[in-house]
Design a protein around this motif. Structure first.
Motif, PDB file in Angstrom:
ATOM      1  N   THR A  67       0.710  -1.088   0.184  1.00 23.62           N
ATOM      2  CA  THR A  67       0.086  -0.161   0.036  1.00 23.62           C
ATOM      3  C   THR A  67       0.968   1.115   0.025  1.00 23.62           C
ATOM      4  O   THR A  67       0.497   2.085  -0.839  1.00 23.62           O
ATOM      5  CB  THR A  67      -0.997   0.013   1.208  1.00 23.62           C
ATOM      6  OG1 THR A  67      -1.657  -1.162   1.151  1.00 23.62           O
ATOM      7  CG2 THR A  67      -1.892   1.097   1.189  1.00 23.62           C
ATOM      8  N   ALA A 120      -3.515  -0.150  -4.569  1.00 21.36           N
ATOM      9  CA  ALA A 120      -3.611   1.169  -3.816  1.00 21.36           C
ATOM     10  C   ALA A 120      -3.405   2.126  -4.900  1.00 21.36           C
ATOM     11  O   ALA A 120      -3.798   3.266  -4.800  1.00 21.36           O
ATOM     12  CB  ALA A 120      -2.418   0.887  -2.807  1.00 21.36           C
ATOM     13  N   SER A 147      -9.877  -4.038   0.114  1.00 25.41           N
ATOM     14  CA  SER A 147      -8.569  -4.401   0.840  1.00 25.41           C
ATOM     15  C   SER A 147      -8.595  -5.527   1.609  1.00 25.41           C
ATOM     16  O   SER A 147      -7.700  -6.299   1.629  1.00 25.41           O
ATOM     17  CB  SER A 147      -7.917  -2.919   1.580  1.00 25.41           C
ATOM     18  OG  SER A 147      -7.667  -1.933   0.635  1.00 25.41           O
TER      19      SER A 147
END
Length: 194
Positions: free
Chosen positions: A55, A118, A158
């Motif tokens: 991320t 991300a 996520s």
């Protein structure tokens, strides 16, 4: 006397063995649960590290753009071009035995998925802001500001990805144990009680 009992079998004292016993009379369910500790630890810990690393790198690529974006995304493309299990086993073979080595290998294998997700999410948000700054309304599926709904939607994506890579980590940990790269090949409880 209690060796090789079938699943659900009882010994002479009346104790039930839900998965039976092995040739030495040991409870199979207890062995699996005991070995599961290591695999679950490795899967969860490596997934958390890969999540944060990927991320961070994906957000850096989206924020800075240019050469940094190109380098990070080409590394992601390179990583995603090879099967995860093959890369993980190769890394564990080079690094040697140990739970820490398996965690390092799994982080190296999994971070790219999070980086791509991300970067994609950050670029989509940047595109929506740019469109709104030019006088146009925000796209209908992207709110102008971060709302609770948007945060939950992105967070759910996520978590879904983390669940998938976490299960892959359990599989890869077991594969490493099967080829002799586990924490200790002599420890019968190093992975899944095998």
């Amino acid at each position: 006397l209690d060796s090789m009992l079938p699943p659900g079998g009882k010994n002479l004292e009346g104790k039930r063995y839900w998965l039976g016993t092995d040739d030495q009379g040991r409870d199979m369910l207890s062995g699996i649960l005991y070995g599961l500790r290591t695999s679950v630890f490795v899967g969860i810990f490596s997934g958390i590290i890969a999540f944060f690393l990927g991320t961070m790198l994906g957000l850096m690529a989206a924020h800075f753009g240019g050469a940094i974006d190109s380098v990070i995304m080409r590394l992601v493309d390179l990583k995603l071009g090879f099967p995860s299990i093959l890369v993980a086993l190769l890394i564990v073979t080079v690094l040697g035995k140990g739970v820490d080595k398996i965690i390092i290998a799994l982080v190296i294998v999994q971070w790219a998925y999070y980086a791509r997700a991300a970067r994609s999410a950050a670029e989509g948000d940047a595109e929506a802001r740019s469109h709104a700054e030019q006088g146009g309304p925000p796209p209908p599926d992207r709110p102008e500001r971060l709302t609770v709904d948007a945060a939950l939607r992105d967070g759910a994506e996520s978590v879904s990805g983390a669940y998938e890579t976490g299960s892959d980590d359990l599989y890869d940990t077991d594969a490493a144990a099967r080829v002799g790269s586990a924490a200790s090949a002599d420890d019968p409880a190093s992975a899944w009680g095998a």
